[in-house]
Each structure stands twice: as C-alpha cells, then as structure tokens.
Design a protein around this motif. Sequence first.
Motif, PDB file in Angstrom:
ATOM      1  N   ALA A  14       7.331  -0.030 -14.869  1.00 10.64           N
ATOM      2  CA  ALA A  14       6.114   0.747 -15.100  1.00 10.64           C
ATOM      3  C   ALA A  14       5.158   0.695 -13.909  1.00 10.64           C
ATOM      4  CB  ALA A  14       5.402   0.254 -16.357  1.00 10.64           C
ATOM      5  N   SER A  15       5.604   0.125 -12.788  1.00 12.25           N
ATOM      6  CA  SER A  15       4.734  -0.048 -11.628  1.00 12.25           C
ATOM      7  C   SER A  15       4.308   1.291 -11.033  1.00 12.25           C
ATOM      8  CB  SER A  15       5.454  -0.874 -10.558  1.00 12.25           C
ATOM      9  OG  SER A  15       4.772  -0.806  -9.324  1.00 12.25           O
ATOM     10  N   HIS A  16       3.002   1.445 -10.833  1.00 14.95           N
ATOM     11  CA  HIS A  16       2.474   2.650 -10.178  1.00 14.95           C
ATOM     12  C   HIS A  16       2.903   2.694  -8.716  1.00 14.95           C
ATOM     13  CE1 HIS A  16      -0.151   6.097  -9.833  1.00 14.95           C
ATOM     14  NE2 HIS A  16      -0.809   5.534  -8.827  1.00 14.95           N
ATOM     15  N   SER A  17       2.974   1.518  -8.079  1.00 13.27           N
ATOM     16  CA  SER A  17       3.440   1.461  -6.686  1.00 13.27           C
ATOM     17  C   SER A  17       4.876   1.950  -6.561  1.00 13.27           C
ATOM     18  CB  SER A  17       3.337   0.031  -6.140  1.00 13.27           C
ATOM     19  OG  SER A  17       2.005  -0.380  -6.053  1.00 13.27           O
ATOM     20  N   LEU A  18       5.707   1.576  -7.531  1.00 12.48           N
ATOM     21  CA  LEU A  18       7.093   2.037  -7.532  1.00 12.48           C
ATOM     22  C   LEU A  18       7.150   3.554  -7.618  1.00 12.48           C
ATOM     23  CD1 LEU A  18      10.174   1.606  -7.749  1.00 12.48           C
ATOM     24  CD2 LEU A  18       9.846   1.318 -10.217  1.00 12.48           C
ATOM     25  N   ALA A  19       6.354   4.137  -8.518  1.00 10.27           N
ATOM     26  CA  ALA A  19       6.336   5.596  -8.643  1.00 10.27           C
ATOM     27  C   ALA A  19       5.891   6.252  -7.340  1.00 10.27           C
ATOM     28  CB  ALA A  19       5.427   6.000  -9.798  1.00 10.27           C
ATOM     29  N   ASN A  20       4.856   5.696  -6.717  1.00  8.83           N
ATOM     30  CA  ASN A  20       4.391   6.242  -5.437  1.00  8.83           C
ATOM     31  C   ASN A  20       5.467   6.132  -4.367  1.00  8.83           C
ATOM     32  OD1 ASN A  20       1.859   6.925  -6.407  1.00  8.83           O
ATOM     33  ND2 ASN A  20       0.824   5.143  -5.539  1.00  8.83           N
ATOM     34  N   SER A  39       0.841  -1.195   0.000  1.00  9.08           N
ATOM     35  CA  SER A  39       0.000   0.000   0.000  1.00  9.08           C
ATOM     36  C   SER A  39       0.873   1.239   0.000  1.00  9.08           C
ATOM     37  CB  SER A  39      -0.978   0.012   1.176  1.00  9.08           C
ATOM     38  OG  SER A  39      -0.340  -0.203   2.398  1.00  9.08           O
ATOM     39  N   THR A  40       0.514   2.175  -0.873  1.00  6.19           N
ATOM     40  CA  THR A  40       1.219   3.446  -1.025  1.00  6.19           C
ATOM     41  C   THR A  40       0.172   4.540  -1.202  1.00  6.19           C
ATOM     42  OG1 THR A  40       1.387   3.092  -3.417  1.00  6.19           O
ATOM     43  CG2 THR A  40       3.296   2.440  -2.064  1.00  6.19           C
ATOM     44  N   LEU A  41       0.632   5.787  -1.191  1.00  8.35           N
ATOM     45  CA  LEU A  41      -0.277   6.900  -1.434  1.00  8.35           C
ATOM     46  C   LEU A  41      -0.076   7.460  -2.828  1.00  8.35           C
ATOM     47  CD1 LEU A  41      -0.464   9.059   1.819  1.00  8.35           C
ATOM     48  CD2 LEU A  41      -2.047   7.305   0.997  1.00  8.35           C
ATOM     49  N   ASN A  42      -1.201   7.679  -3.521  1.00  8.15           N
ATOM     50  CA  ASN A  42      -1.177   8.329  -4.820  1.00  8.15           C
ATOM     51  C   ASN A  42      -0.908   9.822  -4.645  1.00  8.15           C
ATOM     52  OD1 ASN A  42      -1.914   5.929  -6.272  1.00  8.15           O
ATOM     53  ND2 ASN A  42      -4.023   6.243  -5.578  1.00  8.15           N
ATOM     54  N   ALA A  43      -0.619  10.486  -5.739  1.00  7.42           N
ATOM     55  CA  ALA A  43      -0.310  11.918  -5.688  1.00  7.42           C
ATOM     56  C   ALA A  43      -1.475  12.744  -5.155  1.00  7.42           C
ATOM     57  CB  ALA A  43       0.092  12.401  -7.080  1.00  7.42           C
ATOM     58  N   ASP A  44      -2.721  12.256  -5.346  1.00 11.42           N
ATOM     59  CA  ASP A  44      -3.880  13.000  -4.855  1.00 11.42           C
ATOM     60  C   ASP A  44      -4.260  12.633  -3.428  1.00 11.42           C
ATOM     61  OD1 ASP A  44      -4.971  10.479  -5.150  1.00 11.42           O
ATOM     62  OD2 ASP A  44      -6.499  11.059  -6.607  1.00 11.42           O
ATOM     63  N   GLY A  45      -3.435  11.801  -2.761  1.00 10.89           N
ATOM     64  CA  GLY A  45      -3.678  11.438  -1.370  1.00 10.89           C
ATOM     65  C   GLY A  45      -4.512  10.198  -1.171  1.00 10.89           C
ATOM     66  N   THR A  46      -5.043   9.599  -2.251  1.00 15.21           N
ATOM     67  CA  THR A  46      -5.783   8.351  -2.118  1.00 15.21           C
ATOM     68  C   THR A  46      -4.797   7.193  -1.997  1.00 15.21           C
ATOM     69  OG1 THR A  46      -5.899   8.109  -4.530  1.00 15.21           O
ATOM     70  CG2 THR A  46      -7.742   9.231  -3.430  1.00 15.21           C
ATOM     71  N   ALA A  47      -5.319   6.052  -1.544  1.00 16.98           N
ATOM     72  CA  ALA A  47      -4.454   4.894  -1.304  1.00 16.98           C
ATOM     73  C   ALA A  47      -4.424   3.957  -2.501  1.00 16.98           C
ATOM     74  CB  ALA A  47      -4.922   4.133  -0.065  1.00 16.98           C
ATOM     75  N   ASN A  48      -3.245   3.445  -2.801  1.00 20.72           N
ATOM     76  CA  ASN A  48      -3.079   2.402  -3.808  1.00 20.72           C
ATOM     77  C   ASN A  48      -2.709   1.102  -3.107  1.00 20.72           C
ATOM     78  OD1 ASN A  48      -2.920   1.677  -6.714  1.00 20.72           O
ATOM     79  ND2 ASN A  48      -0.812   1.167  -6.174  1.00 20.72           N
ATOM     80  N   LEU A  49      -3.123  -0.014  -3.674  1.00 19.75           N
ATOM     81  CA  LEU A  49      -2.837  -1.326  -3.102  1.00 19.75           C
ATOM     82  C   LEU A  49      -2.526  -2.272  -4.248  1.00 19.75           C
ATOM     83  CD1 LEU A  49      -2.865  -2.910  -0.348  1.00 19.75           C
ATOM     84  CD2 LEU A  49      -5.201  -3.587  -0.933  1.00 19.75           C
ATOM     85  N   ALA A  50      -1.343  -2.890  -4.225  1.00 19.81           N
ATOM     86  CA  ALA A  50      -0.932  -3.716  -5.354  1.00 19.81           C
ATOM     87  C   ALA A  50      -0.215  -4.974  -4.877  1.00 19.81           C
ATOM     88  CB  ALA A  50      -0.022  -2.919  -6.283  1.00 19.81           C
ATOM     89  N   PRO A  51      -0.533  -6.132  -5.465  1.00 19.30           N
ATOM     90  CA  PRO A  51       0.148  -7.372  -5.094  1.00 19.30           C
ATOM     91  C   PRO A  51       1.489  -7.512  -5.821  1.00 19.30           C
ATOM     92  CG  PRO A  51      -1.594  -7.839  -6.668  1.00 19.30           C
ATOM     93  CD  PRO A  51      -1.640  -6.365  -6.414  1.00 19.30           C
ATOM     94  N   ILE A  52       2.498  -7.945  -5.084  1.00 18.23           N
ATOM     95  CA  ILE A  52       3.764  -8.358  -5.669  1.00 18.23           C
ATOM     96  C   ILE A  52       4.137  -9.706  -5.058  1.00 18.23           C
ATOM     97  CG2 ILE A  52       4.544  -5.969  -6.000  1.00 18.23           C
ATOM     98  CD1 ILE A  52       6.566  -6.467  -3.698  1.00 18.23           C
ATOM     99  N   SER A  53       5.047 -10.418  -5.703  1.00 16.40           N
ATOM    100  CA  SER A  53       5.493 -11.696  -5.146  1.00 16.40           C
ATOM    101  C   SER A  53       6.992 -11.857  -5.310  1.00 16.40           C
ATOM    102  CB  SER A  53       4.742 -12.858  -5.787  1.00 16.40           C
ATOM    103  OG  SER A  53       4.874 -12.816  -7.193  1.00 16.40           O
ATOM    104  N   SER A  54       7.685 -10.732  -5.324  1.00 14.85           N
ATOM    105  CA  SER A  54       9.152 -10.744  -5.312  1.00 14.85           C
ATOM    106  C   SER A  54       9.587  -9.979  -4.075  1.00 14.85           C
ATOM    107  CB  SER A  54       9.712 -10.094  -6.582  1.00 14.85           C
ATOM    108  OG  SER A  54       9.335 -10.825  -7.730  1.00 14.85           O
ATOM    109  N   ALA A  55       9.825 -10.703  -3.001  1.00 16.96           N
ATOM    110  CA  ALA A  55      10.158 -10.048  -1.735  1.00 16.96           C
ATOM    111  C   ALA A  55      10.912 -11.010  -0.838  1.00 16.96           C
ATOM    112  CB  ALA A  55       8.883  -9.580  -1.016  1.00 16.96           C
TER     113      ALA A  55
END
Length: 210
Positions: free
Chosen positions: A58-64, A28-44
């Motif tokens: 191109a991951s939006h989570s990475l940008a956030n 979970s990360t925050l978008n530029a407008d303050g809303t929350a993003n939630l994305a699954p990954i499996s490399s950890a």
Amino acid sequence: MTITAPSRVHDLVDPAILYWGTPVVLVSTLNADGTANLAPISSAFWLGHTATLGFGLASHSLANLQRTGECVLNLPGPDQVSAVDRLALTTGAEPVPPWKAANGYVHSRDKFDRAGLTPVPGRVVAAPLAAECPVAMEATLEAVHLTDHAVVQVTVEQVHVHPSIRMAGSERRIDPARWRPLIMSFQRFFTLGDEVHPSRLAGIDEEAYR
C-alpha cells in the motif's frame, strides 16, 4: 568412541518482525501532481550499483516509483533522526489507506516541509534530493517483484555525498570512519560505534565488486 551432542545455547523464538538492523533510507519520488513525496524505509541493501528495496504493497512511494520509474535514495545520518521521525505515521496517499488510517497514519502533502529538510534538484531524475542528508543517490527502476511485500530493484545512476565523508586523497572513496549511517533496529534508531577490526577485504580494489 562416544560423541556427545553439545548443549543448545539458543532459544527458539518467533519474532514479530525480522528487524535486525539496516540503514534508514528516505525515498523521494514525485506525486502525480508533480509535488515531491518523501518516505522513510529501512529495508534496503546494495550489490554493486543495484539497490534492493522493500515496500509495503500500500506504499505511496511504491506507486510513485512504478509510475515514474525513478527515485532518490537519501541516506540520513544521526543528525537527521528528528527529521526522519517527523515522517513516521504519515503518508502521501489521499485518502489514507484503511490499514494505515487504523494505525494512526495521517496524510501529509509536503513531506519535505514536515521533515524540515530542503529539496534540491537532481541531475538525472525529476525527484529532489534532501540537502541535509550526507548521501543522496539518484536511481531508476529496474524491476518490481510482488509477494506479500514489494521487492524493488533500482539502478543507482548518480551518487551525491557531503565533502565531510569523503576519503582524503581519493576521488572515489567514502571514508568509513567519517560516515555514520542512521540504523533502524526493531523500531529504534542507532548509529555505528567504533571500528571493531579492519577487514582483509579492504585490500581488494573496490572496482572488483562491480
């Protein structure tokens, strides 16, 4: 003395992806407008309190994560598998990047709502925790290494766990017999089975690994 080479027992293959099996993480990360993003990954994976995460470029989570310097690593169990799968082929990015659009991804503004998970405020980061996940770790960004993917290192600052997976009689330990992570292996979901054998490493105080 003649030495006979042993017969080969392996096949030489070139897998499309080396997806041997790792825990699913809902980032979970925050978008530029303050809303929350939630994305699954499996490399950890984790070394001490450092987590190393893998993202597509191109991951939006990475940008956030690069913009805010923080995230929450939510670890789902098998009870959350449907929630995780509802996030597949979605992105918080708008417009959808061409590669993702070509592979069927769609934009989703409210990922928590789409997954059916409940956002809960963190203690040290602005991104929310997923209440239903048995483990949620607040983390801050340490480094980003760019190759054909992004290898991201974060420091875990706070660890939240459901009481059901804590070890009885211990303030700090997780009970491995109770904790069942959701595992992704070659694009299929699994979880842990029965214990095979105790490790002699269990005799070492966990503090020694810090």
